[in-house]
Scaffold this motif. Structure first.
Motif, PDB file in Angstrom:
ATOM      1  N   GLN A 183      29.566 -62.303  19.419  1.00  0.00           N
ATOM      2  CA  GLN A 183      28.319 -63.056  19.077  1.00  0.00           C
ATOM      3  C   GLN A 183      27.236 -63.043  20.180  1.00  0.00           C
ATOM      4  N   PRO A 184      25.576 -63.301  19.702  1.00  0.00           N
ATOM      5  CA  PRO A 184      24.841 -63.115  20.849  1.00  0.00           C
ATOM      6  C   PRO A 184      25.006 -64.702  21.558  1.00  0.00           C
ATOM      7  N   LEU A 185      25.418 -64.775  22.738  1.00  0.00           N
ATOM      8  CA  LEU A 185      25.530 -66.002  23.345  1.00  0.00           C
ATOM      9  C   LEU A 185      24.594 -65.996  24.520  1.00  0.00           C
ATOM     10  N   ALA A 186      24.050 -67.387  24.814  1.00  0.00           N
ATOM     11  CA  ALA A 186      23.201 -67.971  25.998  1.00  0.00           C
ATOM     12  C   ALA A 186      23.740 -67.459  27.312  1.00  0.00           C
ATOM     13  N   LYS A 187      25.062 -67.540  27.426  1.00  0.00           N
ATOM     14  CA  LYS A 187      25.529 -67.303  28.727  1.00  0.00           C
ATOM     15  C   LYS A 187      25.513 -65.894  29.113  1.00  0.00           C
ATOM     16  N   ASN A 188      25.589 -65.065  28.167  1.00  0.00           N
ATOM     17  CA  ASN A 188      25.657 -63.644  28.412  1.00  0.00           C
ATOM     18  C   ASN A 188      24.062 -63.205  28.490  1.00  0.00           C
ATOM     19  N   MET A 189      23.268 -63.829  28.417  1.00  0.00           N
ATOM     20  CA  MET A 189      21.769 -63.772  28.773  1.00  0.00           C
ATOM     21  C   MET A 189      21.603 -63.403  30.332  1.00  0.00           C
ATOM     22  N   MET A 190      22.606 -63.972  30.866  1.00  0.00           N
ATOM     23  CA  MET A 190      22.053 -64.200  32.378  1.00  0.00           C
ATOM     24  C   MET A 190      21.935 -62.846  33.192  1.00  0.00           C
ATOM     25  N   PRO A 191      22.801 -61.918  33.124  1.00  0.00           N
ATOM     26  CA  PRO A 191      22.456 -60.642  33.786  1.00  0.00           C
ATOM     27  C   PRO A 191      21.215 -59.799  33.276  1.00  0.00           C
ATOM     28  N   LEU A 192      20.758 -59.966  32.019  1.00  0.00           N
ATOM     29  CA  LEU A 192      19.484 -59.402  31.549  1.00  0.00           C
ATOM     30  C   LEU A 192      18.230 -60.146  32.065  1.00  0.00           C
ATOM     31  N   ALA A 193      18.490 -61.385  32.057  1.00  0.00           N
ATOM     32  CA  ALA A 193      17.360 -62.317  32.466  1.00  0.00           C
ATOM     33  C   ALA A 193      17.190 -62.006  33.751  1.00  0.00           C
ATOM     34  N   GLU A 194      18.123 -62.152  34.634  1.00  0.00           N
ATOM     35  CA  GLU A 194      17.786 -61.855  36.098  1.00  0.00           C
ATOM     36  C   GLU A 194      17.351 -60.633  36.418  1.00  0.00           C
ATOM     37  N   ILE A 224      17.725 -70.132  35.845  1.00  0.00           N
ATOM     38  CA  ILE A 224      17.126 -69.852  34.649  1.00  0.00           C
ATOM     39  C   ILE A 224      17.791 -70.668  33.458  1.00  0.00           C
ATOM     40  N   LEU A 225      17.163 -71.324  32.478  1.00  0.00           N
ATOM     41  CA  LEU A 225      17.574 -71.774  31.393  1.00  0.00           C
ATOM     42  C   LEU A 225      17.457 -70.660  30.292  1.00  0.00           C
ATOM     43  N   ASN A 226      18.805 -70.517  29.818  1.00  0.00           N
ATOM     44  CA  ASN A 226      18.813 -69.321  28.722  1.00  0.00           C
ATOM     45  C   ASN A 226      19.038 -69.852  27.490  1.00  0.00           C
ATOM     46  N   ILE A 227      18.262 -69.624  26.349  1.00  0.00           N
ATOM     47  CA  ILE A 227      18.303 -70.047  24.842  1.00  0.00           C
ATOM     48  C   ILE A 227      18.567 -69.007  23.793  1.00  0.00           C
ATOM     49  N   GLU A 228      19.589 -69.311  23.036  1.00  0.00           N
ATOM     50  CA  GLU A 228      19.819 -68.119  22.075  1.00  0.00           C
ATOM     51  C   GLU A 228      19.856 -68.939  20.610  1.00  0.00           C
ATOM     52  N   THR A 229      19.096 -68.800  19.558  1.00  0.00           N
ATOM     53  CA  THR A 229      19.057 -69.319  18.337  1.00  0.00           C
ATOM     54  C   THR A 229      18.934 -68.101  17.273  1.00  0.00           C
ATOM     55  N   SER A 230      19.361 -66.960  17.482  1.00  0.00           N
ATOM     56  CA  SER A 230      19.053 -65.965  16.496  1.00  0.00           C
ATOM     57  C   SER A 230      19.947 -65.657  15.275  1.00  0.00           C
ATOM     58  N   THR A 231      21.226 -66.386  15.466  1.00  0.00           N
ATOM     59  CA  THR A 231      22.030 -66.636  14.321  1.00  0.00           C
ATOM     60  C   THR A 231      22.621 -67.719  13.941  1.00  0.00           C
ATOM     61  N   ASP A 232      23.544 -68.173  13.178  1.00  0.00           N
ATOM     62  CA  ASP A 232      23.808 -69.391  12.848  1.00  0.00           C
ATOM     63  C   ASP A 232      24.744 -70.041  13.960  1.00  0.00           C
ATOM     64  N   ILE A 233      24.871 -69.393  15.379  1.00  0.00           N
ATOM     65  CA  ILE A 233      25.504 -69.909  16.451  1.00  0.00           C
ATOM     66  C   ILE A 233      24.109 -70.174  17.400  1.00  0.00           C
ATOM     67  N   CYS A 234      24.306 -71.423  17.787  1.00  0.00           N
ATOM     68  CA  CYS A 234      23.024 -71.858  18.730  1.00  0.00           C
ATOM     69  C   CYS A 234      23.665 -72.188  20.121  1.00  0.00           C
ATOM     70  N   SER A 235      22.936 -71.502  21.053  1.00  0.00           N
ATOM     71  CA  SER A 235      23.649 -71.677  22.354  1.00  0.00           C
ATOM     72  C   SER A 235      22.514 -71.893  23.360  1.00  0.00           C
ATOM     73  N   ILE A 236      23.166 -72.652  24.574  1.00  0.00           N
ATOM     74  CA  ILE A 236      22.028 -72.795  25.704  1.00  0.00           C
ATOM     75  C   ILE A 236      22.963 -72.708  27.053  1.00  0.00           C
ATOM     76  N   ALA A 237      22.314 -72.007  28.035  1.00  0.00           N
ATOM     77  CA  ALA A 237      23.016 -71.984  29.353  1.00  0.00           C
ATOM     78  C   ALA A 237      22.207 -72.037  30.336  1.00  0.00           C
ATOM     79  N   LEU A 238      22.716 -72.568  31.388  1.00  0.00           N
ATOM     80  CA  LEU A 238      21.916 -72.844  32.684  1.00  0.00           C
ATOM     81  C   LEU A 238      22.570 -72.015  33.657  1.00  0.00           C
ATOM     82  N   SER A 239      21.887 -71.120  34.184  1.00  0.00           N
ATOM     83  CA  SER A 239      22.309 -70.026  35.253  1.00  0.00           C
ATOM     84  C   SER A 239      21.735 -70.350  36.751  1.00  0.00           C
TER      85      SER A 239
END
Length: 235
Positions: free
Chosen positions: A193-204, A3-18
């Motif tokens: 902060q909302p970070l893409a790496k923390n999306m992993m458990p929710l996305a899975e 899964i490719l996770n993308i987070e852009t909701s604040t002034d912190i932009c992050s991306i994570a591959l899980s």
């Protein structure tokens, strides 16, 4: 699954591959940009780097997860557009992750001193104008206790919940609430902060449950509501 996770909701932009519960690649940058083209270029280079890692490891992308708001209108629009494009081009599923739910993952994965005991509630907050925040209340199983909404914060805003429960407040909207919400059961967690790496458990979890979005037509309800207020020439 990959899964490719993308987070852009604040002034912190992050991306994570899980992949299968492991983070293979994670990148976080400060956005600090109000300009659509600059933000797109920044996210685009991060995506290019991540797609190269996918190719080098001969991995097939199964899904793209993206934060769906609330948050920065421009940031969310860029993130959702990018996620839809990647999902369409890779024949991958699209998964939407509410930003406020995402914020709750950090304190659950790394509990503050004293832990997150039974009956405790989580209140993620995203900054809006003046004393307004976007906030929701969850229990420690991430069940919604109070749905996300815009709150004008004063000493009474969350009193009915605080009279019954200890609540952790966090996110970039919580700091300005500290002088106002001084209930003895109110606790504040810094630097969440909302970070893409923390999306992993929710996305899975959503992947296994088959909770996917229509790649062609998906627009978060939050963005639809925002667009309805804009003059047509700005859309």
């Amino acid at each position: 699954m990959t899964i490719l996770n993308i987070e852009t909701s604040t002034d912190i932009c992050s991306i994570a591959l899980s992949k299968d519960g492991m983070i293979l690649h994670d990148k976080v940058v400060g956005n600090n940009s109000e300009h659509h083209s600059q933000a797109s270029e920044q996210l685009g280079s991060m995506v290019d780097e991540t797609m190269t890692i996918l190719e080098d490891r001969h991995l097939k992308l199964d899904a793209v997860a993206v934060s769906s708001g609330p948050g920065s209108y421009t940031g969310l629009r860029i993130g959702v557009s990018m996620a839809k494009g990647i999902a369409y081009g890779s024949d991958a599923r699209l998964i939407a992750i509410p930003t406020l739910e995402l914020l709750c993952v950090a304190p659950l994965l790394s509990p503050p001193q004293g832990g997150v005991g039974e009956g405790l509630l989580l209140c993620p907050m995203l900054d809006a104008r003046r004393m307004e925040v976007y906030a929701a209340i969850y229990d420690t199983s991430l069940r919604v206790v109070r749905a996300p909404q815009a709150d004008v914060v004063d000493g009474e805003t969350y009193k009915s919940f605080l009279d019954e429960h200890d609540i952790y407040f966090f996110g970039n909207g919580a700091e300005k609430c500290m002088p106002v919400i001084n209930h003895p059961r109110a606790h504040y967690l810094p630097d969440i902060q909302p970070l893409a790496k923390n999306m992993m458990p929710l996305a899975e979890k959503r992947f296994y449950a088959g909770q996917f979005e229509d790649v062609a037509y998906f627009t978060p309800e939050y963005l639809k509501a925002y667009q309805a207020k804009l003059p047509k020439k700005l859309l």
